[in-house]
Design a protein around this motif. Sequence first.
Motif, PDB file in Angstrom:
ATOM      1  N   VAL A 125       0.813  -1.220   0.000  1.00 25.22           N
ATOM      2  CA  VAL A 125       0.000   0.000   0.000  1.00 25.22           C
ATOM      3  C   VAL A 125       0.847   1.272   0.000  1.00 25.22           C
ATOM      4  O   VAL A 125       0.371   2.344  -0.378  1.00 25.22           O
ATOM      5  CB  VAL A 125      -0.990   0.017   1.186  1.00 25.22           C
ATOM      6  CG1 VAL A 125      -1.883  -1.209   1.154  1.00 25.22           C
ATOM      7  CG2 VAL A 125      -0.258   0.122   2.522  1.00 25.22           C
ATOM      8  N   ALA A 126       2.118   1.169   0.445  1.00 27.44           N
ATOM      9  CA  ALA A 126       3.006   2.332   0.440  1.00 27.44           C
ATOM     10  C   ALA A 126       4.435   1.845   0.539  1.00 27.44           C
ATOM     11  O   ALA A 126       4.701   0.718   0.965  1.00 27.44           O
ATOM     12  CB  ALA A 126       2.681   3.295   1.578  1.00 27.44           C
ATOM     13  N   GLN A 127       5.359   2.699   0.122  1.00 26.41           N
ATOM     14  CA  GLN A 127       6.776   2.358   0.197  1.00 26.41           C
ATOM     15  C   GLN A 127       7.570   3.555   0.719  1.00 26.41           C
ATOM     16  O   GLN A 127       7.106   4.693   0.692  1.00 26.41           O
ATOM     17  CB  GLN A 127       7.312   1.955  -1.177  1.00 26.41           C
ATOM     18  CG  GLN A 127       7.239   3.055  -2.229  1.00 26.41           C
ATOM     19  CD  GLN A 127       7.927   2.672  -3.524  1.00 26.41           C
ATOM     20  OE1 GLN A 127       9.103   2.297  -3.540  1.00 26.41           O
ATOM     21  NE2 GLN A 127       7.187   2.753  -4.638  1.00 26.41           N
ATOM     22  N   TYR A 128       8.776   3.290   1.188  1.00 27.97           N
ATOM     23  CA  TYR A 128       9.682   4.362   1.592  1.00 27.97           C
ATOM     24  C   TYR A 128      11.115   3.862   1.457  1.00 27.97           C
ATOM     25  O   TYR A 128      11.388   2.672   1.552  1.00 27.97           O
ATOM     26  CB  TYR A 128       9.398   4.874   3.002  1.00 27.97           C
ATOM     27  CG  TYR A 128       9.193   3.820   4.068  1.00 27.97           C
ATOM     28  CD1 TYR A 128      10.185   3.519   4.985  1.00 27.97           C
ATOM     29  CD2 TYR A 128       7.979   3.141   4.171  1.00 27.97           C
ATOM     30  CE1 TYR A 128       9.984   2.568   5.973  1.00 27.97           C
ATOM     31  CE2 TYR A 128       7.774   2.184   5.153  1.00 27.97           C
ATOM     32  CZ  TYR A 128       8.785   1.898   6.054  1.00 27.97           C
ATOM     33  OH  TYR A 128       8.577   0.950   7.020  1.00 27.97           O
ATOM     34  N   GLY A 129      12.022   4.785   1.173  1.00 27.16           N
ATOM     35  CA  GLY A 129      13.402   4.461   0.853  1.00 27.16           C
ATOM     36  C   GLY A 129      13.788   5.165  -0.437  1.00 27.16           C
ATOM     37  O   GLY A 129      12.947   5.761  -1.116  1.00 27.16           O
ATOM     38  N   ASP A 130      15.066   5.088  -0.790  1.00 23.37           N
ATOM     39  CA  ASP A 130      15.581   5.837  -1.938  1.00 23.37           C
ATOM     40  C   ASP A 130      15.760   5.002  -3.196  1.00 23.37           C
ATOM     41  O   ASP A 130      16.188   5.513  -4.225  1.00 23.37           O
ATOM     42  CB  ASP A 130      16.942   6.464  -1.582  1.00 23.37           C
ATOM     43  CG  ASP A 130      16.815   7.515  -0.491  1.00 23.37           C
ATOM     44  OD1 ASP A 130      15.745   8.155  -0.414  1.00 23.37           O
ATOM     45  OD2 ASP A 130      17.780   7.692   0.273  1.00 23.37           O
TER      46      ASP A 130
ATOM     47  N   ILE B 167       7.386  -2.129  -8.078  1.00 20.27           N
ATOM     48  CA  ILE B 167       6.529  -1.400  -7.132  1.00 20.27           C
ATOM     49  C   ILE B 167       6.494   0.093  -7.483  1.00 20.27           C
ATOM     50  O   ILE B 167       6.203   0.923  -6.625  1.00 20.27           O
ATOM     51  CB  ILE B 167       6.981  -1.601  -5.664  1.00 20.27           C
ATOM     52  CG1 ILE B 167       8.450  -1.184  -5.472  1.00 20.27           C
ATOM     53  CG2 ILE B 167       6.754  -3.048  -5.218  1.00 20.27           C
ATOM     54  CD1 ILE B 167       8.893  -1.155  -4.021  1.00 20.27           C
ATOM     55  N   ALA B 168       6.786   0.392  -8.740  1.00 22.65           N
ATOM     56  CA  ALA B 168       6.877   1.796  -9.173  1.00 22.65           C
ATOM     57  C   ALA B 168       5.573   2.559  -8.950  1.00 22.65           C
ATOM     58  O   ALA B 168       5.586   3.773  -8.720  1.00 22.65           O
ATOM     59  CB  ALA B 168       7.273   1.860 -10.647  1.00 22.65           C
ATOM     60  N   LYS B 169       4.435   1.868  -9.010  1.00 21.84           N
ATOM     61  CA  LYS B 169       3.146   2.533  -8.864  1.00 21.84           C
ATOM     62  C   LYS B 169       2.665   2.607  -7.415  1.00 21.84           C
ATOM     63  O   LYS B 169       1.608   3.189  -7.139  1.00 21.84           O
ATOM     64  CB  LYS B 169       2.094   1.828  -9.729  1.00 21.84           C
ATOM     65  CG  LYS B 169       2.369   1.926 -11.227  1.00 21.84           C
ATOM     66  CD  LYS B 169       1.272   1.274 -12.040  1.00 21.84           C
ATOM     67  CE  LYS B 169       1.545   1.409 -13.537  1.00 21.84           C
ATOM     68  NZ  LYS B 169       0.473   0.758 -14.349  1.00 21.84           N
TER      69      LYS B 169
END
Length: 288
Positions: free
Chosen positions: A169-174, A180-182
Amino acid sequence: MAPFFKKYAGATLIIKNVPGAGSLIGTNKIYISEPNGLTIGIINGPGSMQAQLTDVKGVKYDLAKFTWLARLTAEQRLIVAGAKSKFKSIEAMMNATTPVKFGAPGLGSSNFYEAILIAEALGIKIDMITGYETSNEVAIAILRGELDAATGSYSSVISAVQNGDMVAVAQYGDLKMPDIAKVPHVANLPVKRKDGKDLLSIVFALNDVGRAIVAPPGVPPDRAKFLEDALKKTLDDPNFRKIAEKQQMEIVYLPGAKAKQVAQKGLAISPALKKELLEVASKYQKRQ
Protein backbone atom coordinates in the motif's frame (compact mmCIF):
# COMPACT_ATOMS: atom_id res chain seq x y z
CA MET A 1 30.63 -13.04 1.56
CA ALA A 2 33.24 -14.46 3.95
CA PRO A 3 35.26 -16.48 1.37
CA PHE A 4 35.60 -13.42 -0.87
CA PHE A 5 36.65 -11.13 1.97
CA LYS A 6 39.18 -13.75 3.10
CA LYS A 7 40.60 -13.76 -0.44
CA TYR A 8 41.10 -10.00 -0.61
CA ALA A 9 42.14 -9.45 3.00
CA GLY A 10 44.44 -12.46 3.09
CA ALA A 11 43.26 -13.13 6.62
CA THR A 12 41.96 -16.08 8.59
CA LEU A 13 38.34 -15.42 9.52
CA ILE A 14 36.58 -16.53 12.68
CA ILE A 15 32.87 -15.84 12.27
CA LYS A 16 30.71 -15.46 15.36
CA ASN A 17 26.98 -14.85 15.45
CA VAL A 18 26.24 -12.82 18.59
CA PRO A 19 22.45 -12.80 19.09
CA GLY A 20 20.47 -11.15 21.83
CA ALA A 21 18.54 -7.99 22.63
CA GLY A 22 17.79 -7.23 19.00
CA SER A 23 21.50 -7.26 18.04
CA LEU A 24 22.32 -4.89 20.93
CA ILE A 25 24.75 -7.33 22.54
CA GLY A 26 26.70 -7.87 19.34
CA THR A 27 26.90 -4.16 18.56
CA ASN A 28 28.16 -3.43 22.09
CA LYS A 29 30.77 -6.17 21.76
CA ILE A 30 32.19 -4.67 18.56
CA TYR A 31 32.29 -1.21 20.13
CA ILE A 32 34.33 -2.24 23.16
CA SER A 33 36.72 -4.54 21.26
CA GLU A 34 40.42 -3.75 20.88
CA PRO A 35 40.79 -1.22 18.01
CA ASN A 36 43.50 -3.22 16.25
CA GLY A 37 41.63 -3.96 13.03
CA LEU A 38 41.12 -7.61 13.93
CA THR A 39 37.47 -7.29 14.96
CA ILE A 40 34.80 -6.11 12.54
CA GLY A 41 31.10 -6.83 12.33
CA ILE A 42 27.89 -6.37 10.41
CA ILE A 43 25.42 -4.27 12.38
CA ASN A 44 21.71 -3.79 12.02
CA GLY A 45 21.89 -0.06 11.38
CA PRO A 46 18.19 0.78 11.80
CA GLY A 47 17.87 -1.18 15.03
CA SER A 48 21.13 0.19 16.43
CA MET A 49 20.21 3.79 15.61
CA GLN A 50 16.68 3.48 16.96
CA ALA A 51 18.02 2.03 20.23
CA GLN A 52 20.48 4.91 20.61
CA LEU A 53 17.90 7.58 19.73
CA THR A 54 15.37 6.23 22.22
CA ASP A 55 17.85 5.71 25.06
CA VAL A 56 17.32 1.96 25.26
CA LYS A 57 18.81 0.53 28.42
CA GLY A 58 21.98 -1.41 27.71
CA VAL A 59 23.25 0.68 24.79
CA LYS A 60 26.99 1.06 25.36
CA TYR A 61 27.94 2.39 21.94
CA ASP A 62 27.82 5.63 20.00
CA LEU A 63 27.25 4.95 16.30
CA ALA A 64 29.01 8.19 15.40
CA LYS A 65 32.26 6.93 16.97
CA PHE A 66 32.54 3.54 15.26
CA THR A 67 35.16 3.08 12.55
CA TRP A 68 32.82 2.80 9.56
CA LEU A 69 34.06 0.56 6.75
CA ALA A 70 31.08 0.22 4.41
CA ARG A 71 27.33 0.16 4.06
CA LEU A 72 26.31 -3.05 2.36
CA THR A 73 22.68 -2.40 1.66
CA ALA A 74 19.67 -0.26 2.46
CA GLU A 75 16.49 -1.92 1.29
CA GLN A 76 13.29 -0.32 0.11
CA ARG A 77 10.63 -0.73 2.79
CA LEU A 78 6.94 -1.46 2.31
CA ILE A 79 3.71 -1.11 4.24
CA VAL A 80 1.75 -4.21 3.35
CA ALA A 81 -1.86 -5.19 4.03
CA GLY A 82 -3.27 -8.70 4.04
CA ALA A 83 -5.57 -9.94 1.32
CA LYS A 84 -8.23 -10.45 4.02
CA SER A 85 -7.95 -6.89 5.33
CA LYS A 86 -10.53 -4.26 4.41
CA PHE A 87 -7.73 -1.67 4.26
CA LYS A 88 -6.05 -2.43 0.95
CA SER A 89 -4.75 1.04 0.14
CA ILE A 90 -2.95 3.74 2.07
CA GLU A 91 -5.91 6.05 1.39
CA ALA A 92 -8.26 3.54 3.02
CA MET A 93 -5.99 3.47 6.07
CA MET A 94 -5.74 7.25 6.27
CA ASN A 95 -9.53 7.63 6.00
CA ALA A 96 -10.41 4.75 8.32
CA THR A 97 -12.75 5.48 11.24
CA THR A 98 -11.82 2.23 12.99
CA PRO A 99 -8.24 1.35 13.95
CA VAL A 100 -6.04 -0.52 11.50
CA LYS A 101 -4.42 -3.49 13.23
CA PHE A 102 -0.64 -3.35 12.73
CA GLY A 103 1.76 -5.97 14.03
CA ALA A 104 5.42 -5.89 15.03
CA PRO A 105 7.89 -8.26 16.75
CA GLY A 106 8.35 -6.38 20.00
CA LEU A 107 8.15 -2.85 21.38
CA GLY A 108 11.76 -2.08 20.54
CA SER A 109 11.81 -3.35 16.98
CA SER A 110 12.39 -1.14 13.95
CA ASN A 111 9.05 -2.35 12.57
CA PHE A 112 7.32 -1.02 15.67
CA TYR A 113 8.90 2.42 15.42
CA GLU A 114 8.41 2.71 11.67
CA ALA A 115 4.72 1.86 11.92
CA ILE A 116 3.87 4.18 14.81
CA LEU A 117 5.82 7.15 13.40
CA ILE A 118 4.26 6.80 9.96
CA ALA A 119 0.81 6.38 11.50
CA GLU A 120 1.24 9.48 13.65
CA ALA A 121 2.57 11.54 10.74
CA LEU A 122 -0.20 10.51 8.33
CA GLY A 123 -3.01 10.51 10.89
CA ILE A 124 -3.75 6.78 10.64
CA LYS A 125 -5.61 5.33 13.61
CA ILE A 126 -3.87 2.08 14.49
CA ASP A 127 -3.89 -0.63 17.10
CA MET A 128 -0.28 -1.79 17.40
CA ILE A 129 -0.13 -5.47 18.32
CA THR A 130 3.25 -6.68 19.58
CA GLY A 131 4.50 -9.79 21.31
CA TYR A 132 5.34 -11.73 18.17
CA GLU A 133 8.69 -13.47 18.30
CA THR A 134 9.68 -12.75 14.70
CA SER A 135 8.58 -10.87 11.60
CA ASN A 136 7.56 -14.24 10.11
CA GLU A 137 4.98 -14.64 12.87
CA VAL A 138 3.63 -11.19 12.05
CA ALA A 139 3.34 -12.20 8.39
CA ILE A 140 1.45 -15.38 9.31
CA ALA A 141 -0.98 -13.34 11.44
CA ILE A 142 -1.61 -11.06 8.45
CA LEU A 143 -2.28 -14.03 6.17
CA ARG A 144 -4.76 -15.41 8.70
CA GLY A 145 -6.56 -12.09 8.93
CA GLU A 146 -5.67 -11.55 12.58
CA LEU A 147 -3.74 -8.41 11.60
CA ASP A 148 -4.38 -5.89 8.86
CA ALA A 149 -0.89 -4.68 8.12
CA ALA A 150 2.79 -4.34 8.97
CA THR A 151 5.98 -2.81 7.67
CA GLY A 152 8.72 -4.92 6.12
CA SER A 153 11.71 -4.96 3.82
CA TYR A 154 11.16 -5.42 0.11
CA SER A 155 12.94 -8.80 0.08
CA SER A 156 10.91 -10.15 3.01
CA VAL A 157 7.44 -9.34 1.65
CA ILE A 158 7.66 -9.12 -2.13
CA SER A 159 6.89 -12.83 -2.69
CA ALA A 160 3.65 -12.52 -0.70
CA VAL A 161 2.77 -9.37 -2.66
CA GLN A 162 3.45 -11.07 -6.00
CA ASN A 163 1.34 -14.12 -5.18
CA GLY A 164 -1.58 -12.03 -3.94
CA ASP A 165 -1.42 -12.86 -0.23
CA MET A 166 -0.49 -9.26 0.56
CA VAL A 167 -0.93 -5.84 -1.02
CA ALA A 168 1.81 -3.20 -1.03
CA VAL A 169 0.00 0.00 0.00
CA ALA A 170 3.01 2.33 0.44
CA GLN A 171 6.78 2.36 0.20
CA TYR A 172 9.68 4.36 1.59
CA GLY A 173 13.40 4.46 0.85
CA ASP A 174 15.58 5.84 -1.94
CA LEU A 175 15.65 2.85 -4.30
CA LYS A 176 13.59 2.66 -7.47
CA MET A 177 12.15 -0.84 -7.84
CA PRO A 178 10.32 -1.36 -11.18
CA ASP A 179 7.78 -3.84 -9.80
CA ILE A 180 6.53 -1.40 -7.13
CA ALA A 181 6.88 1.80 -9.17
CA LYS A 182 3.15 2.53 -8.86
CA VAL A 183 3.04 2.06 -5.09
CA PRO A 184 2.70 5.47 -3.35
CA HIS A 185 5.80 6.77 -1.58
CA VAL A 186 5.29 7.84 2.02
CA ALA A 187 7.31 11.02 1.41
CA ASN A 188 4.67 12.18 -1.10
CA LEU A 189 1.67 11.65 1.18
CA PRO A 190 0.05 14.53 3.12
CA VAL A 191 0.92 14.71 6.81
CA LYS A 192 -1.75 15.39 9.42
CA ARG A 193 0.31 16.87 12.25
CA LYS A 194 2.62 19.86 12.36
CA ASP A 195 5.75 17.80 13.01
CA GLY A 196 4.71 15.03 10.62
CA LYS A 197 7.55 15.61 8.16
CA ASP A 198 10.02 15.57 11.05
CA LEU A 199 8.68 12.24 12.31
CA LEU A 200 8.97 10.79 8.81
CA SER A 201 12.55 12.05 8.58
CA ILE A 202 13.41 9.73 11.49
CA VAL A 203 11.89 6.77 9.64
CA PHE A 204 13.87 7.60 6.51
CA ALA A 205 17.10 8.07 8.48
CA LEU A 206 16.71 4.67 10.16
CA ASN A 207 16.34 3.04 6.76
CA ASP A 208 19.20 4.95 5.14
CA VAL A 209 21.84 3.69 7.57
CA GLY A 210 21.11 0.14 6.40
CA ARG A 211 23.29 -2.88 7.05
CA ALA A 212 26.82 -1.73 7.67
CA ILE A 213 30.24 -3.15 8.48
CA VAL A 214 32.02 -1.37 11.30
CA ALA A 215 35.06 -1.74 13.53
CA PRO A 216 35.64 -0.37 17.03
CA PRO A 217 36.41 3.32 17.47
CA GLY A 218 40.04 4.29 17.07
CA VAL A 219 41.26 1.76 14.49
CA PRO A 220 44.46 3.21 12.93
CA PRO A 221 43.66 4.87 9.57
CA ASP A 222 45.98 2.62 7.55
CA ARG A 223 44.34 -0.53 8.92
CA ALA A 224 40.85 0.88 8.39
CA LYS A 225 41.79 1.75 4.79
CA PHE A 226 43.08 -1.79 4.19
CA LEU A 227 39.83 -3.31 5.50
CA GLU A 228 37.69 -0.90 3.52
CA ASP A 229 39.57 -1.69 0.31
CA ALA A 230 39.20 -5.44 0.89
CA LEU A 231 35.46 -5.02 1.44
CA LYS A 232 35.06 -2.95 -1.72
CA LYS A 233 36.91 -5.61 -3.76
CA THR A 234 34.66 -8.25 -2.19
CA LEU A 235 31.48 -6.41 -3.15
CA ASP A 236 32.78 -5.77 -6.68
CA ASP A 237 33.80 -9.39 -7.28
CA PRO A 238 31.74 -10.75 -10.23
CA ASN A 239 31.30 -14.15 -8.58
CA PHE A 240 30.07 -12.57 -5.36
CA ARG A 241 27.66 -10.43 -7.39
CA LYS A 242 26.25 -13.56 -9.06
CA ILE A 243 25.63 -15.18 -5.68
CA ALA A 244 24.05 -11.99 -4.33
CA GLU A 245 21.75 -11.78 -7.36
CA LYS A 246 20.64 -15.40 -6.97
CA GLN A 247 19.81 -14.73 -3.33
CA GLN A 248 17.98 -11.49 -4.26
CA MET A 249 20.48 -9.55 -2.16
CA GLU A 250 20.48 -5.90 -3.24
CA ILE A 251 23.93 -4.33 -2.80
CA VAL A 252 23.61 -0.60 -2.10
CA TYR A 253 27.20 0.23 -1.23
CA LEU A 254 28.51 3.32 0.49
CA PRO A 255 32.17 3.78 1.48
CA GLY A 256 32.93 4.10 5.17
CA ALA A 257 33.15 7.89 5.32
CA LYS A 258 29.80 8.40 3.59
CA ALA A 259 28.12 5.67 5.65
CA LYS A 260 29.33 7.41 8.80
CA GLN A 261 27.91 10.72 7.55
CA VAL A 262 24.52 9.06 7.04
CA ALA A 263 24.61 7.75 10.61
CA GLN A 264 25.69 11.10 12.05
CA LYS A 265 22.91 12.90 10.17
CA GLY A 266 20.32 10.45 11.49
CA LEU A 267 21.51 10.89 15.07
CA ALA A 268 21.54 14.69 14.88
CA ILE A 269 17.91 15.30 15.80
CA SER A 270 16.91 18.29 17.88
CA PRO A 271 16.00 17.90 21.58
CA ALA A 272 12.43 18.88 20.69
CA LEU A 273 12.15 16.17 18.03
CA LYS A 274 13.69 13.58 20.34
CA LYS A 275 11.08 14.48 22.94
CA GLU A 276 8.32 13.96 20.35
CA LEU A 277 9.85 10.61 19.37
CA LEU A 278 9.87 9.40 22.96
CA GLU A 279 6.32 10.67 23.57
CA VAL A 280 5.00 8.86 20.48
CA ALA A 281 6.76 5.67 21.55
CA SER A 282 5.42 5.94 25.10
CA LYS A 283 1.88 6.47 23.80
CA TYR A 284 1.86 3.12 22.02
CA GLN A 285 3.95 1.23 24.57
CA LYS A 286 1.40 2.07 27.29
CA ARG A 287 -1.33 0.40 25.25
CA GLN A 288 0.40 -2.99 25.31
